[in-house]
Each structure stands twice: as C-alpha cells, then as structure tokens.
Motif scaffolding. Structure first.
Motif, PDB file in Angstrom:
ATOM      1  N   SER A 102       0.907  -1.118  -0.176  1.00 49.05           N
ATOM      2  CA  SER A 102      -0.089   0.010   0.030  1.00 49.05           C
ATOM      3  C   SER A 102       0.704   1.392  -0.055  1.00 49.05           C
ATOM      4  O   SER A 102       1.766   1.640   0.838  1.00 49.05           O
ATOM      5  N   SER A 103       0.725   2.088  -1.150  1.00 48.31           N
ATOM      6  CA  SER A 103       1.382   3.373  -0.936  1.00 48.31           C
ATOM      7  C   SER A 103       0.922   4.173   0.259  1.00 48.31           C
ATOM      8  O   SER A 103       1.751   5.126   0.680  1.00 48.31           O
ATOM      9  N   LEU A 104      -0.393   4.289   0.493  1.00 48.80           N
ATOM     10  CA  LEU A 104      -0.976   4.978   1.500  1.00 48.80           C
ATOM     11  C   LEU A 104      -0.170   4.612   2.818  1.00 48.80           C
ATOM     12  O   LEU A 104       0.089   5.561   3.771  1.00 48.80           O
ATOM     13  N   MET A 107       3.104   6.662   2.920  1.00 44.78           N
ATOM     14  CA  MET A 107       2.672   8.133   2.999  1.00 44.78           C
ATOM     15  C   MET A 107       2.646   8.298   4.610  1.00 44.78           C
ATOM     16  O   MET A 107       3.045   9.172   5.094  1.00 44.78           O
ATOM     17  N   TYR A 140      -8.178  13.980  -2.258  1.00 40.62           N
ATOM     18  CA  TYR A 140      -8.413  12.393  -1.867  1.00 40.62           C
ATOM     19  C   TYR A 140      -8.622  12.430  -0.274  1.00 40.62           C
ATOM     20  O   TYR A 140      -7.933  12.876   0.472  1.00 40.62           O
ATOM     21  N   HIS A 143      -6.099  11.052   2.160  1.00 44.14           N
ATOM     22  CA  HIS A 143      -4.848  11.796   2.442  1.00 44.14           C
ATOM     23  C   HIS A 143      -5.142  12.627   3.521  1.00 44.14           C
ATOM     24  O   HIS A 143      -4.460  12.826   4.521  1.00 44.14           O
ATOM     25  N   VAL A 185      -2.037  14.639  -6.137  1.00 43.24           N
ATOM     26  CA  VAL A 185      -1.962  13.609  -7.194  1.00 43.24           C
ATOM     27  C   VAL A 185      -2.051  14.219  -8.447  1.00 43.24           C
ATOM     28  O   VAL A 185      -2.983  14.722  -9.009  1.00 43.24           O
ATOM     29  N   ASN A 190      -7.608  12.596  -7.936  1.00 42.71           N
ATOM     30  CA  ASN A 190      -8.796  12.036  -7.077  1.00 42.71           C
ATOM     31  C   ASN A 190      -9.399  13.374  -6.410  1.00 42.71           C
ATOM     32  O   ASN A 190      -8.806  13.529  -5.439  1.00 42.71           O
ATOM     33  N   ASP A 219       1.747  11.868  -4.864  1.00 42.12           N
ATOM     34  CA  ASP A 219       1.230  10.502  -5.083  1.00 42.12           C
ATOM     35  C   ASP A 219       0.519  10.326  -6.382  1.00 42.12           C
ATOM     36  O   ASP A 219      -0.517  10.757  -6.857  1.00 42.12           O
ATOM     37  N   ALA A 221      -0.659   7.913  -7.985  1.00 42.56           N
ATOM     38  CA  ALA A 221      -1.730   6.684  -8.138  1.00 42.56           C
ATOM     39  C   ALA A 221      -2.207   6.469  -9.587  1.00 42.56           C
ATOM     40  O   ALA A 221      -2.481   5.247  -9.767  1.00 42.56           O
ATOM     41  N   TYR A 222      -2.338   7.430 -10.343  1.00 41.86           N
ATOM     42  CA  TYR A 222      -3.181   7.089 -11.434  1.00 41.86           C
ATOM     43  C   TYR A 222      -2.205   7.437 -12.701  1.00 41.86           C
ATOM     44  O   TYR A 222      -2.622   7.840 -13.912  1.00 41.86           O
ATOM     45  N   SER A 258       1.816   2.891  -6.720  1.00 42.82           N
ATOM     46  CA  SER A 258       1.488   1.286  -6.357  1.00 42.82           C
ATOM     47  C   SER A 258       0.927   0.585  -7.511  1.00 42.82           C
ATOM     48  O   SER A 258       0.393   1.456  -8.500  1.00 42.82           O
ATOM     49  N   SER A 260      -2.019  -0.986  -7.074  1.00 45.92           N
ATOM     50  CA  SER A 260      -3.330  -1.356  -6.371  1.00 45.92           C
ATOM     51  C   SER A 260      -4.324  -1.374  -7.703  1.00 45.92           C
ATOM     52  O   SER A 260      -5.174  -2.402  -7.624  1.00 45.92           O
ATOM     53  N   LYS A 261      -4.154  -0.279  -8.527  1.00 44.94           N
ATOM     54  CA  LYS A 261      -5.152  -0.357  -9.661  1.00 44.94           C
ATOM     55  C   LYS A 261      -4.663  -0.809 -10.688  1.00 44.94           C
ATOM     56  O   LYS A 261      -5.339  -0.444 -11.865  1.00 44.94           O
ATOM     57  N   PHE A 352     -12.277   8.588 -11.503  1.00 43.46           N
ATOM     58  CA  PHE A 352     -13.360   9.348 -10.892  1.00 43.46           C
ATOM     59  C   PHE A 352     -13.957  10.410 -11.645  1.00 43.46           C
ATOM     60  O   PHE A 352     -13.181  10.782 -12.808  1.00 43.46           O
TER      61      PHE A 352
HETATM   62  C1  LIG Z   1      -4.955   9.098  -4.859  1.00 45.93           C
HETATM   63  C2  LIG Z   1      -4.904   7.858  -4.307  1.00 45.93           C
HETATM   64  N1  LIG Z   1      -3.495   7.478  -3.665  1.00 45.93           N
HETATM   65  C3  LIG Z   1      -3.445   6.128  -2.927  1.00 45.93           C
HETATM   66  C4  LIG Z   1      -4.727   5.379  -3.140  1.00 45.93           C
HETATM   67  C5  LIG Z   1      -4.442   3.831  -2.456  1.00 45.93           C
HETATM   68  O1  LIG Z   1      -3.315   3.473  -2.942  1.00 45.93           O
HETATM   69  P1  LIG Z   1      -2.744   2.212  -2.209  1.00 45.93           P
HETATM   70  O2  LIG Z   1      -3.656   1.155  -2.281  1.00 45.93           O
HETATM   71  O3  LIG Z   1      -1.343   2.031  -2.695  1.00 45.93           O
HETATM   72  O4  LIG Z   1      -2.449   2.431  -0.650  1.00 45.93           O
HETATM   73  C6  LIG Z   1      -5.698   5.759  -3.770  1.00 45.93           C
HETATM   74  C7  LIG Z   1      -6.915   4.943  -3.759  1.00 45.93           C
HETATM   75  O5  LIG Z   1      -7.803   5.135  -4.241  1.00 45.93           O
HETATM   76  C8  LIG Z   1      -5.859   7.035  -4.303  1.00 45.93           C
HETATM   77  O6  LIG Z   1      -6.923   7.282  -4.939  1.00 45.93           O
END
Ligand SMILES: Cc1ncc(COP(=O)(O)O)c(C=O)c1O
Length: 428
Positions: A102-104, A107, A140, A143, A185, A190, A219, A221-222, A258, A260-261, A352
């Motif tokens: 998990s990147s979260l 952080m 987000y 965050h 982001v 997000n 971050d 993430a996308y 990450s 994750s998606k 989103f």
């Molecule tokens: C901007 C953003 N960062 C991080 C995450 C979560 O990432 P991770 O699953 O790597 O913890 C999300 C998930 O929705 C996200 O939208």
C-alpha cells in the motif's frame, strides 16, 4: 427547455411533484447500487489472475542477483522490482524503495517519521507548536484522514484545470514555516481528474519555502491509468524530481505509486522514490521497522508486468473495460442535467468523475440517492474535515458496478440532482 433557475415558482412546484413521482418509482424498486469507492470491477481483477500462477514450488525463486526470495532481507526491494516500480515513479531505480502492499501506508509512515524524528537534520514536527499542510481541493479523503490523524492543521487550496492555485500556495509557503507539506495527485487527480501543467510542477519545485523541510507528497496513483487508447491523449505530467533538482531543491519531493489499480488493490506492490539523501535516511529507518517486504509479490509482479511496455499493454485492457462506463456517465449527465446549474469533469484517466452541483445541494443529493438505494461517496469527503464550503461537490466512482447497474444508478443520481436543485430553488 429553460434552466431551472429561470423557471417560475408555479412551474417549479409542478416540476417537483413530477420529480417526486419519478423518485418514488426508483425507491419502490428496492435498489442496492454503489458508486462510492474507486475500486476495480471483477472483470478488471480477472485480468491479473495469471499473476497467481507465476510462482510455484518448482519455479525459479531467485531474483536476478541470486537472492533467494523465500528468505529475509533486501530491505529496499529486489533490484528488478525497483526497476519495474521506477517506471511508475519516473525515476532511477537507485532512488526507489519497494515496500509492501500500500502506497498510502508509505505516506502515513513518512509523516510518522517526520513527526517523530524530523528529516535531514530538522526538528521533529511533533516538537513544534503547530504543523500545517496544504490540501488542494477537491482531493483524496484518505490523504486528509492521515494529516488529520496526526493533528496537522489542513489548509484548503483551490484547484483549477492546471492543478493547485500556485499564487495561493506560493504566498502561504513563503511566509509560514509551520507549513510542512502539500498533498498532490498530479495525474488524473482524485477526484477532479486534473493533470498538473508543466508550469504548476515547475512553480512547486521553484517556490521559496519558509520551512527548510517542506515536502511535496507526489502521489502518482493514476500515472498509467489512461482511458484513451491513443497515447496522444494521455497525460504527460512533468517529473517533480527533475523539476526540484533543476530548481536547486533536490530533497523537496517524495514520490509514491503502487500497482493497486494495475493488479490487485490491497495485494499489489507499492514504492516510493526520492533524492539520494531522503532515500538513504528512509532506508536506514525502515531497516529498523522491517527486515524486508514481501519479495514473492515483488517477483510475481515483475514476471507478470515485465516492463513499461508490459504495464502499458495491461493498462490498455483495463481501459477497454472502464472506458464505456466513463462514457456512460458523460452521456447520462449531459442528457439529464442540461437544465440544472451544474458541471462535471470529463477526465482522460483515473477513477473518478467529479460532479459540481448547485451550491448547497450535495448533502441532499447524496441523502436522496441513499434513500433510493444508491450509495455515493459522502458529500464533503473530498475536503479536509469533511467540510465542503459550498456543499456542492460529489465524487462519482463508476468503475466497480457492472454497466447495467451503473446505468440505473446514474438514472437515480440524475433524478436526485434535479429534485434537490428544484427543492433548493423553492427554498430560496
Ligand atoms: C490518490 C490515491 N492514492 C492512493 C490510493 C491508495 O493506494 P494504495 O492502495 O497503494 O494504498 C488511492 C486509492 O484510491 C488513491 O486514489
């Protein structure tokens, strides 16, 4: 048709009655639909199932450098996993640490380290009277939950199509040493779907900060989550690392990403990249926290995704599944809401659509939708402390439901937006 705002009170009363009928019709169906969380659909998750069979007791369980992945060690991640994650982080593998799922989590840990120990010789943030953080909004919710949990005072920063309002950011960071960071982001944000412009990235890198330990939490993430098959329509956000080095602030940024998606949320691989000084400090501290992360998962991901081309090919399959859902959102909102004073994002990627309703209606829309069996992200969620000053923003997450369910959920949503808008005008 005239817009609701120009409609007479008698007509609005008639409209409300008609919308209430339509709404009660939806309610009678006993629906249970969800447009709340940005999760991949089952069809997207199926794309990564081969990953599970890539390693077995008879496969080669050694990394490229000979490391036996079954054992402890390699705190910064397998070399080939650092190379893979460097693709997402747009960096040199030497500047990358591959972590857990998990990147979260990374952080959160980074803020915890800064709070407890300080960074690069600066005082631990927890020893200061106040610590403040810049929060581009809408943003987000998770965050904001992190900074809130650490008691960090959050400051809203307006966003436009280019990213955070840099006039506001520059003015604040130049004059207040208590401001220690900003959430960003940068690619398909997000929930706004914003792509940071080159100018915004350069100004973030260049700006004068009163705090020597100010950190940009980047971050991404996308970063590879484009919707259009044509690369000409993909976001190409400047690398904050290169921009910070050029501006003479090499330690200002921390980048996160990450899979994750890309593969499995909660069972993917996450990583960070930063300057050599930051990476050395973080690696030293992390070495106390863990003897090493899950190398099975790292090697599985390397063998499955392979490289930049492998990631792009895999993401194109995701896009083919979710693009029709984003198209449907655009179609339903444009067809259904032409008379309402509202607008929404049409993102080129990410997870989103961000909906901006008439001021003062977001909570009511979400409440109406819930009562009719459609769960939306809570109104206010994309803002620090859950406070949307205008009560207008609603995050739509179209990826999870099957398209037939999304179709119905959007009909309900459109009806709720219209009803709440008419109610608000009649209450004025
Ligand atoms: C901007 C953003 N960062 C991080 C995450 C979560 O990432 P991770 O699953 O790597 O913890 C999300 C998930 O929705 C996200 O939208």
């Amino acid at each position: 048709m005239t817009s609701y705002a120009q409609t007479s009170s008698d007509e609005l009363h008639a409209l409300r009655a008609a919308l209430e009928d339509e709404y009660n019709g939806f309610k009678a169906k006993g629906l249970s639909l969800n447009m709340a969380r940005g999760k991949p659909s089952a069809a997207q998750l199926d794309l990564s199932l081969p990953l599970l069979d890539i390693l077995s007791s008879t496969s080669d369980l050694r990394a490229a450098d000979g490391t036996d992945i079954r054992n402890y060690g390699v705190g910064t991640g397998l070399p080939e996993a650092r190379t893979l994650m460097a693709v997402l982080l747009d960096d040199d593998p030497a500047n990358v640490i591959v972590c857990g799922n998990s990147s979260l989590n990374i952080m959160y840990d980074e803020i915890a380290r800064c709070m407890n120990f300080g960074t690069l010789g600066c005082a631990p943030w927890a020893t200061l009277d106040t610590v403040k953080w810049l929060c581009p909004v809408p943003g987000y919710d998770r965050h904001f939950a992190i900074t809130e949990q650490f008691g960090i005072e959050m400051i809203n920063i307006a966003m436009d199509d280019n990213g955070p309002c840099m006039d506001q950011v520059e003015e604040l960071v130049a004059n207040d040493p208590a401001i220690k960071g900003i959430w960003c982001v940068p690619t398909y944000s997000n929930p706004g779907g914003v792509e940071y412009s080159d100018e915004v990235v350069r100004r973030l890198a260049r700006m004068t900060c009163a705090a020597p330990d100010f950190r940009i939490f980047w971050d991404n993430a996308y970063c590879v989550h484009h919707l259009d098959p044509d690369p000409a329509h993909h976001a190409h956000v400047l690398d904050i690392g290169a921009a910070c080095r050029e501006a003479g602030h090499p330690d200002r940024y921390l980048k996160f990403a990450s899979t994750s998606k890309i593969t499995f949320p909660g069972a993917g691989v996450a990583a960070l990249a930063a300057s050599p000084a930051n990476i050395a400090e973080i690696a030293r501290m992390m070495n106390v926290q863990t003897i090493g992360h899950d190398k099975f998962n790292q090697l599985r991901h390397v063998r499955f995704l392979k490289d930049a081309d492998g990631i792009a090919a895999h993401m194109a399959k995701h896009a083919a599944i979710i693009r029709p859902k984003f198209d449907l959102v655009e179609q339903k909102l444009s067809e259904g809401l032409a008379d309402v004073d509202c607008h929404w994002s049409t993102p080129r990627g990410g997870y989103f659509v961000c909906f901006y309703g008439p001021a003062g209606t977001a909570k009511r829309i979400v409440e109406l939708a819930k009562e009719a069996g459609v769960t939306m992200t809570g109104a206010g969620a994309p803002f620090p402390y859950h406070k949307d000053p205008e009560d207008s923003v609603i995050r739509i997450a179209p990826t999870l439901p099957p398209i037939e369910e999304l179709d119905l959920a959007l009909d309900v949503f459109v009806c709720c937006v219209k009803l709440a808008s008419v109610e608000a005008l009649l209450n004025d």
